[in-house]
Design a protein around this motif. Structure first.
Motif, short mmCIF file in Angstrom:
data_model
loop_
_atom_site.label_atom_id
_atom_site.label_comp_id
_atom_site.label_asym_id
_atom_site.label_seq_id
_atom_site.Cartn_x
_atom_site.Cartn_y
_atom_site.Cartn_z
N MET A 1 51.07 42.03 38.77
CA MET A 1 51.59 41.48 37.53
C MET A 1 50.91 40.16 37.26
SD MET A 1 55.65 42.40 37.65
CE MET A 1 55.78 41.80 35.99
N TYR A 2 50.47 40.02 36.02
CA TYR A 2 49.78 38.81 35.60
C TYR A 2 50.75 37.66 35.41
CZ TYR A 2 45.73 41.75 34.65
OH TYR A 2 44.67 42.61 34.76
N ALA A 3 50.23 36.45 35.48
CA ALA A 3 51.02 35.26 35.18
C ALA A 3 51.25 35.18 33.68
CB ALA A 3 50.30 34.01 35.65
N ALA B 1 43.59 32.73 38.84
CA ALA B 1 43.12 34.00 39.41
C ALA B 1 43.25 33.95 40.93
CB ALA B 1 41.67 34.26 39.00
N GLY B 2 42.99 32.80 41.52
CA GLY B 2 43.14 32.64 42.96
C GLY B 2 44.58 32.80 43.41
N PRO C 1 36.64 36.47 48.30
CA PRO C 1 37.22 36.89 47.02
C PRO C 1 37.69 38.34 47.05
CG PRO C 1 35.06 35.87 46.70
CD PRO C 1 35.25 36.05 48.16
N ALA C 2 38.77 38.60 46.34
CA ALA C 2 39.28 39.96 46.20
C ALA C 2 38.31 40.78 45.35
CB ALA C 2 40.66 39.94 45.55
N TYR D 1 42.25 35.60 32.87
CA TYR D 1 42.87 34.28 32.74
C TYR D 1 42.01 33.33 31.90
CZ TYR D 1 46.49 35.80 35.91
OH TYR D 1 47.53 36.47 36.46
N LYS D 2 40.71 33.52 31.93
CA LYS D 2 39.83 32.71 31.09
C LYS D 2 40.20 32.91 29.61
CE LYS D 2 34.93 31.84 30.31
NZ LYS D 2 33.57 32.27 30.63
N LYS D 3 40.43 34.16 29.22
CA LYS D 3 40.83 34.44 27.83
C LYS D 3 42.21 33.86 27.52
CE LYS D 3 38.22 38.67 27.18
NZ LYS D 3 38.27 40.13 27.11
#
Length: 161
Positions: free
Chosen positions: A1-3, A119-120, A141-142, A152-154
């Motif tokens: 699940m995204y933040a 993302a981390g 990194p995953a 997350y950049k977007k």
């Protein structure tokens, strides 16, 4: 699940909500006992688990960043400063014995590095769940890190200075 990312007063809040299918005590240990913490975030070390205690981030080159613990309430709340930001873990026990985990970061200044950090944290939460499930996690990194970073950049683009 995204933040979820939202503007709140003068800061930006990134908030993760996860259900971890393990008892609250097990999740608490993953966050606060160094030998467990370092399985999913090897650069961190808690020096004193108490308010005003210290956490060190090891840059791997002989230098460290020191963070201050703001709150400890076993087994439900753990908060610490990270630069100008505040990291907060909140745990609650669900009726089925699982643990609701909320991780929030109060971000004072959104900058180009912020999506990397979030993302981390996303990856760290995935790793906590995997470790508790007995699934080994590899260092580095995953596999989905680039996708998470782009997502997350977007999300942060409209909030960057």
């Amino acid at each position: 699940m995204y933040a979820t990312i939202k503007k709140q007063n003068e800061s930006t809040i990134a908030e993760f909500n996860r259900t971890i299918p393990h008892p609250i005590e097990s999740v608490w240990r993953m966050l606060t006992v160094n030998e467990q913490l370092q399985k999913w975030f090897p650069q961190l070390e808690i020096e004193q688990l108490r308010p005003d205690g210290k956490i060190r981030f090891d840059f791997g080159n002989g230098s460290y960043e020191e963070m201050t613990i703001l709150e400890v309430s076993e087994p439900t709340n753990f908060a610490f400063s990270w630069d100008k930001n505040t990291m907060r873990f909140e745990l609650s026990e669900k009726v089925d014995g699982q643990t609701a985990l909320k991780l929030s970061e109060d971000i004072i200044v959104v900058n180009p590095h912020t999506p990397r950090d979030i993302a981390g944290w996303h990856t760290c939460l995935d790793n906590i769940a995997a470790i508790l499930d007995g699934i080994p996690v590899k260092a580095g990194p995953a596999e989905n890190w680039d996708d998470l970073y782009q997502y997350y950049k977007k999300e942060f683009e409209p909030l960057s200075e």
